[in-house]
Design a protein around this motif. Sequence first.
Motif, PDB file in Angstrom:
ATOM      1  N   LYS A 148       0.833  -1.204   0.000  1.00  0.00           N
ATOM      2  CA  LYS A 148       0.000   0.000   0.000  1.00  0.00           C
ATOM      3  C   LYS A 148       0.869   1.257   0.000  1.00  0.00           C
ATOM      4  O   LYS A 148       0.544   2.247  -0.670  1.00  0.00           O
ATOM      5  CB  LYS A 148      -0.925   0.001   1.216  1.00  0.00           C
ATOM      6  N   ALA A 149       1.967   1.225   0.741  1.00  0.00           N
ATOM      7  CA  ALA A 149       2.865   2.378   0.782  1.00  0.00           C
ATOM      8  C   ALA A 149       3.456   2.661  -0.593  1.00  0.00           C
ATOM      9  O   ALA A 149       3.553   3.814  -1.019  1.00  0.00           O
ATOM     10  CB  ALA A 149       3.978   2.147   1.799  1.00  0.00           C
ATOM     11  N   ALA A 150       3.860   1.602  -1.302  1.00  0.00           N
ATOM     12  CA  ALA A 150       4.428   1.777  -2.638  1.00  0.00           C
ATOM     13  C   ALA A 150       3.423   2.433  -3.578  1.00  0.00           C
ATOM     14  O   ALA A 150       3.756   3.382  -4.311  1.00  0.00           O
ATOM     15  CB  ALA A 150       4.875   0.431  -3.197  1.00  0.00           C
ATOM     16  N   LEU A 151       2.200   1.955  -3.563  1.00  0.00           N
ATOM     17  CA  LEU A 151       1.172   2.530  -4.438  1.00  0.00           C
ATOM     18  C   LEU A 151       0.860   3.972  -4.042  1.00  0.00           C
ATOM     19  O   LEU A 151       0.673   4.836  -4.908  1.00  0.00           O
ATOM     20  CB  LEU A 151      -0.089   1.666  -4.396  1.00  0.00           C
ATOM     21  N   ARG A 152       0.804   4.233  -2.752  1.00  0.00           N
ATOM     22  CA  ARG A 152       0.526   5.596  -2.277  1.00  0.00           C
ATOM     23  C   ARG A 152       1.589   6.567  -2.770  1.00  0.00           C
ATOM     24  O   ARG A 152       1.285   7.709  -3.150  1.00  0.00           O
ATOM     25  CB  ARG A 152       0.475   5.600  -0.749  1.00  0.00           C
ATOM     26  N   LEU A 153       2.846   6.125  -2.790  1.00  0.00           N
ATOM     27  CA  LEU A 153       3.953   6.994  -3.186  1.00  0.00           C
ATOM     28  C   LEU A 153       4.089   7.151  -4.697  1.00  0.00           C
ATOM     29  O   LEU A 153       4.921   7.921  -5.163  1.00  0.00           O
ATOM     30  CB  LEU A 153       5.263   6.453  -2.607  1.00  0.00           C
ATOM     31  N   GLY A 154       3.283   6.422  -5.458  1.00  0.00           N
ATOM     32  CA  GLY A 154       3.295   6.596  -6.907  1.00  0.00           C
ATOM     33  C   GLY A 154       3.989   5.498  -7.688  1.00  0.00           C
ATOM     34  O   GLY A 154       4.148   5.615  -8.905  1.00  0.00           O
TER      35      GLY A 154
ATOM     36  N   GLU B 143       4.080  -4.157 -10.758  1.00  0.00           N
ATOM     37  CA  GLU B 143       4.512  -4.846 -11.973  1.00  0.00           C
ATOM     38  C   GLU B 143       4.246  -6.340 -11.954  1.00  0.00           C
ATOM     39  O   GLU B 143       4.268  -6.984 -13.007  1.00  0.00           O
ATOM     40  CB  GLU B 143       6.008  -4.606 -12.197  1.00  0.00           C
ATOM     41  N   GLY B 144       4.028  -6.917 -10.789  1.00  0.00           N
ATOM     42  CA  GLY B 144       3.765  -8.342 -10.741  1.00  0.00           C
ATOM     43  C   GLY B 144       4.473  -9.010  -9.575  1.00  0.00           C
ATOM     44  O   GLY B 144       5.095  -8.348  -8.736  1.00  0.00           O
ATOM     45  N   ILE B 145       4.381 -10.331  -9.532  1.00  0.00           N
ATOM     46  CA  ILE B 145       4.938 -11.108  -8.427  1.00  0.00           C
ATOM     47  C   ILE B 145       5.880 -12.171  -8.967  1.00  0.00           C
ATOM     48  O   ILE B 145       5.545 -12.913  -9.890  1.00  0.00           O
ATOM     49  CB  ILE B 145       3.809 -11.763  -7.600  1.00  0.00           C
ATOM     50  N   PHE B 146       7.077 -12.209  -8.400  1.00  0.00           N
ATOM     51  CA  PHE B 146       8.030 -13.284  -8.665  1.00  0.00           C
ATOM     52  C   PHE B 146       7.789 -14.381  -7.623  1.00  0.00           C
ATOM     53  O   PHE B 146       8.029 -14.172  -6.438  1.00  0.00           O
ATOM     54  CB  PHE B 146       9.472 -12.776  -8.548  1.00  0.00           C
ATOM     55  N   ARG B 147       7.314 -15.520  -8.065  1.00  0.00           N
ATOM     56  CA  ARG B 147       6.986 -16.604  -7.146  1.00  0.00           C
ATOM     57  C   ARG B 147       8.248 -17.344  -6.701  1.00  0.00           C
ATOM     58  O   ARG B 147       9.202 -17.475  -7.463  1.00  0.00           O
ATOM     59  CB  ARG B 147       6.006 -17.575  -7.810  1.00  0.00           C
ATOM     60  N   ASN B 148       8.234 -17.810  -5.444  1.00  0.00           N
ATOM     61  CA  ASN B 148       9.381 -18.531  -4.874  1.00  0.00           C
ATOM     62  C   ASN B 148      10.688 -17.774  -5.114  1.00  0.00           C
ATOM     63  O   ASN B 148      11.713 -18.356  -5.466  1.00  0.00           O
ATOM     64  CB  ASN B 148       9.495 -19.933  -5.472  1.00  0.00           C
TER      65      ASN B 148
ATOM     66  N   LEU C  61      12.567 -15.960  -2.909  1.00  0.00           N
ATOM     67  CA  LEU C  61      13.567 -15.999  -1.850  1.00  0.00           C
ATOM     68  C   LEU C  61      13.163 -16.997  -0.775  1.00  0.00           C
ATOM     69  O   LEU C  61      11.981 -17.338  -0.637  1.00  0.00           O
ATOM     70  CB  LEU C  61      13.717 -14.622  -1.191  1.00  0.00           C
ATOM     71  N   VAL C  62      14.155 -17.425  -0.012  1.00  0.00           N
ATOM     72  CA  VAL C  62      13.912 -18.107   1.249  1.00  0.00           C
ATOM     73  C   VAL C  62      14.514 -17.238   2.340  1.00  0.00           C
ATOM     74  O   VAL C  62      15.698 -16.895   2.287  1.00  0.00           O
ATOM     75  CB  VAL C  62      14.558 -19.507   1.282  1.00  0.00           C
ATOM     76  N   TYR C  63      13.699 -16.826   3.290  1.00  0.00           N
ATOM     77  CA  TYR C  63      14.220 -16.051   4.418  1.00  0.00           C
ATOM     78  C   TYR C  63      13.437 -16.409   5.664  1.00  0.00           C
ATOM     79  O   TYR C  63      12.262 -16.763   5.605  1.00  0.00           O
ATOM     80  CB  TYR C  63      14.202 -14.548   4.133  1.00  0.00           C
ATOM     81  N   LYS C  64      14.148 -16.396   6.783  1.00  0.00           N
ATOM     82  CA  LYS C  64      13.575 -16.767   8.076  1.00  0.00           C
ATOM     83  C   LYS C  64      12.897 -18.132   8.019  1.00  0.00           C
ATOM     84  O   LYS C  64      11.865 -18.353   8.663  1.00  0.00           O
ATOM     85  CB  LYS C  64      12.623 -15.676   8.567  1.00  0.00           C
ATOM     86  N   GLY C  65      13.457 -19.026   7.200  1.00  0.00           N
ATOM     87  CA  GLY C  65      12.961 -20.391   7.115  1.00  0.00           C
ATOM     88  C   GLY C  65      11.654 -20.547   6.368  1.00  0.00           C
ATOM     89  O   GLY C  65      10.982 -21.572   6.498  1.00  0.00           O
ATOM     90  N   ARG C  66      11.295 -19.534   5.569  1.00  0.00           N
ATOM     91  CA  ARG C  66      10.031 -19.635   4.835  1.00  0.00           C
ATOM     92  C   ARG C  66      10.182 -19.048   3.436  1.00  0.00           C
ATOM     93  O   ARG C  66      11.146 -18.336   3.133  1.00  0.00           O
ATOM     94  CB  ARG C  66       8.913 -18.908   5.589  1.00  0.00           C
ATOM     95  N   ASN C  67       9.221 -19.362   2.600  1.00  0.00           N
ATOM     96  CA  ASN C  67       9.222 -18.856   1.226  1.00  0.00           C
ATOM     97  C   ASN C  67       8.804 -17.392   1.190  1.00  0.00           C
ATOM     98  O   ASN C  67       8.011 -16.930   2.010  1.00  0.00           O
ATOM     99  CB  ASN C  67       8.245 -19.667   0.370  1.00  0.00           C
ATOM    100  N   ARG C  68       9.364 -16.688   0.205  1.00  0.00           N
ATOM    101  CA  ARG C  68       8.894 -15.339  -0.090  1.00  0.00           C
ATOM    102  C   ARG C  68       8.600 -15.224  -1.567  1.00  0.00           C
ATOM    103  O   ARG C  68       9.475 -15.405  -2.409  1.00  0.00           O
ATOM    104  CB  ARG C  68       9.933 -14.288   0.305  1.00  0.00           C
ATOM    105  N   ASP C  69       7.344 -14.932  -1.888  1.00  0.00           N
ATOM    106  CA  ASP C  69       6.994 -14.426  -3.207  1.00  0.00           C
ATOM    107  C   ASP C  69       7.201 -12.918  -3.148  1.00  0.00           C
ATOM    108  O   ASP C  69       6.774 -12.265  -2.190  1.00  0.00           O
ATOM    109  CB  ASP C  69       5.532 -14.719  -3.551  1.00  0.00           C
ATOM    110  N   THR C  70       7.853 -12.347  -4.150  1.00  0.00           N
ATOM    111  CA  THR C  70       8.222 -10.931  -4.114  1.00  0.00           C
ATOM    112  C   THR C  70       7.355 -10.100  -5.044  1.00  0.00           C
ATOM    113  O   THR C  70       7.234 -10.407  -6.231  1.00  0.00           O
ATOM    114  CB  THR C  70       9.703 -10.748  -4.497  1.00  0.00           C
ATOM    115  N   ALA C  71       6.731  -9.065  -4.486  1.00  0.00           N
ATOM    116  CA  ALA C  71       5.959  -8.101  -5.280  1.00  0.00           C
ATOM    117  C   ALA C  71       6.890  -7.005  -5.761  1.00  0.00           C
ATOM    118  O   ALA C  71       7.672  -6.459  -4.973  1.00  0.00           O
ATOM    119  CB  ALA C  71       4.830  -7.501  -4.445  1.00  0.00           C
ATOM    120  N   TRP C  72       6.816  -6.699  -7.061  1.00  0.00           N
ATOM    121  CA  TRP C  72       7.684  -5.710  -7.693  1.00  0.00           C
ATOM    122  C   TRP C  72       6.885  -4.450  -8.038  1.00  0.00           C
ATOM    123  O   TRP C  72       5.773  -4.533  -8.580  1.00  0.00           O
ATOM    124  CB  TRP C  72       8.281  -6.265  -8.986  1.00  0.00           C
ATOM    125  N   PHE C  73       7.494  -3.297  -7.759  1.00  0.00           N
ATOM    126  CA  PHE C  73       6.928  -1.995  -8.106  1.00  0.00           C
ATOM    127  C   PHE C  73       8.044  -1.134  -8.692  1.00  0.00           C
ATOM    128  O   PHE C  73       9.218  -1.347  -8.415  1.00  0.00           O
ATOM    129  CB  PHE C  73       6.368  -1.288  -6.867  1.00  0.00           C
TER     130      PHE C  73
END
Length: 239
Positions: A170-176, A180-185, A187-199
Amino acid sequence: MKVQLNYNSYNQPIGSPVSDWSTREYPSKNMLEGMYCRLEKVESSKHVEALYQVYGPESKAKNWTYLPLNPFESKVAFLSYLETISRSQDPFHYAIIDKASGKALGTLALMRINAEQGSIEVGFVIYSDALKKTRIATEAQYLLACYALDDLGYRRYEWKCDALNEPSRKAALRLGFTFEGIFRNALVYKGRNRDTAWFSIIDSEWPQVKMRVESWLEPTNFTAEGEQKRRLHEFLVQK
């Protein structure tokens, strides 16, 4: 917005020409000055006391869920961390200083710097609770974007976060920024999967985004008690 296509001699669509392009400079400014805050390149001896209140054991555990770090349990360990990041050129870390109090309230950084292609990311955004949802937080983001896009002349300014981190999205969209989309799988951090949202914000969009944020930051947009009169999304970008 309709995109004007270019074609090569084989009648194949190709990207728009980029004239007079050259490799950009890496970030090097030690201070970026605004109306309400300034960004100072992190210095361990200067910022350790104030930032330990943000990064240390008194910080709320829930603030660290989507960050690659955990709160520091000792000032000695945190000082060592600050000394390391103060020497880093990528990421290039800044402390966010409230001009009224002179106190460091958080940090952010320019990172994943591709000077050759003109792409740069804002990251390591770590705010104290006192900084969140304030005009200082918005101005800090504005100052860093101005430095990257205006002063250094980068073409692409990125924001990435865990796709499940709704406040960051929400902060990214608010700032303009544009989603762009989501990169699935991604990263792995803190022992869990991260899908990454790109702006991103690209150079052609920045003048309108910049004008919108500047209008919101004007002192006349705030009451004597510091309350905003108009929200940032009410300052529409002209298409």
